[in-house]
Write an enzyme that holds these catalytic residues in place. Structure first.
Site: not given
Length: 396
Positions: A136, A370
């Site tokens: 997070p 990514e």
């Protein structure tokens, strides 16, 4: 509404085996994946049966060694398979890419015994993987992750939360990067965690603008006990392992982006050839023809770029810069191509009667995952000029 099928891409493949493989993939796509794709995405149905089918067909282990159940295919071939899958349904193509990414740490850094124990089931035994790096509060700055693994005899105890995990909550195994020493990249270690481990849980899937069929969720580790035999590589080697996996994973995302863009172009070409305005097909209008030409050029350039990077990888050469370039260019191109496809279909492009609106929503995430495209530019620049700190420039 009329339906238009895609035109097969004329591919240059290195062997007859590779040509036979692509023919098998196209047959599977036409029979199993493409027909229900739009409906399944609207219903947010995760295609677990398709994943099992891909595994049984050997398509979830293509770039890995036959010794452990893989396909021993070069990345040049594997990425073109991904492109075909993503063109049919990005949930399937990206899911295959993420699974391959999840196997990377074990296949390249695990011991021979670890590979023998786990890889066959991961590559062809119906299992599905997830890659747990982001958190997070730790996305692009992966070295600052806080999930911790504490040694307890011959085991490790994992505590923390991972975020934005593709296949979170449905994966059979998780490649997890956790802190085993003080802050910094050298304090991170990789672990292979079973999906049914006690204390492992997932939050409700994120509500996304696209890829509804692909679950993305936070994964929680609440005292998860993992044997030291499931530690991958050396203690403190995890960040190196993570970056190594991401270099290859970026090529997978590039190939998926080209697949989505190709699907959007095919739809736009078919529509403009069949739609008449002012007494002739709209494909006869020069402005639209030029848009199609630009879309096709971007797709071909992206395909050439990811294949160049793949061939460097297959040849054992450094390819990190080229992988970043491919991920950056192909995903940006997919966003432009899908936007133009919606425009070319006019009002129909904005409806769910045609798939181009779905392609547009799906293309956006490929610029983010990514490593965002801003991170890719940083990677490329570092290859050109060296790290920012070498020139006294503050890192961001």
């Amino acid at each position: 509404m009329p339906e238009y099928g895609p035109r097969p891409v004329d591919r240059q493949l290195p062997t007859q085996e590779a040509r036979d493989l692509l023919a098998l993939v196209r047959e599977l796509v036409q029979r199993e994946i493409r027909p229900p794709a739009s409906e399944d995405e609207r219903a947010a149905r995760f295609p677990r049966e398709t994943c099992t089918l891909l595994s049984g067909s050997g398509l979830l282990g293509l770039p890995y060694s036959q010794e452990y159940g893989g396909g021993d295919q070069p990345y040049e071939v594997y990425l073109q398979v991904l492109e075909e899958l993503a063109a049919a349904r990005l949930t399937v193509g990206m899911g295959t890419s993420v699974h391959t990414l999840s196997c990377h740490a074990l296949a390249h850094f695990g011991s021979k015994q670890q590979r023998a124990d786990h890889l066959p089931a991961m590559l062809g035994g119906g299992l599905l993987g997830a890659y747990c790096l982001s958190e997070p509060a730790s996305g692009s700055d992966a070295a600052s992750l806080s999930t911790r693994a504490t040694r307890d005899g011959d085991d490790w105890i994992l505590e923390g939360t991972k975020a934005w995990i593709t296949h979170g909550g449905v994966a059979d195994f998780y490649t997890v990067f956790a802190r085993t020493a003080e802050e910094g990249a050298r304090g991170i270690t990789a672990f292979l965690v079973p999906g049914d481990a006690a204390g492992l849980g997932a939050a409700a899937p994120e509500r996304k603008m696209g890829l509804q069929g692909s679950p993305t969720a936070q994964v929680h580790f609440d005292g998860v006990r993992v044997s030291d035999t499931r530690r991958l590589g050396d203690e403190g080697q995890g960040f190196t392992i993570a970056l190594s996996a991401l270099e290859s994973g970026r090529l997978g995302i590039a190939a998926c982006a080209v697949g989505v863009a190709q699907a959007a172009l095919d739809e736009a070409v078919a529509y403009t050839r069949g739609r008449e305005q002012f007494g002739r097909p709209v494909a006869d209008f020069q402005g639209l023809r030029f848009m199609l030409a630009d879309m096709a050029t971007q797709i071909e350039a992206g395909r050439a770029l990811y294949l160049t990077a793949a061939r460097l990888r297959d040849g054992g050469h450094p390819f990190g810069r080229e992988a970043a370039m491919a991920k950056l260019f192909c995903t940006d191109a997919a966003m432009r191509v899908t936007t133009d496809a919606v425009q070319l279909l006019g009002g129909y492009g904005y409806t769910m009667d045609f798939p181009v609106e779905r392609y547009l929503r799906e293309a956006k995430v490929l610029q983010i995952l990514e490593g965002t495209n801003q991170i890719q530019r940083m990677v490329i620049a570092r290859h050109l000029t060296g790290p920012e700190s070498d020139r006294g420039i503050r890192r961001t």
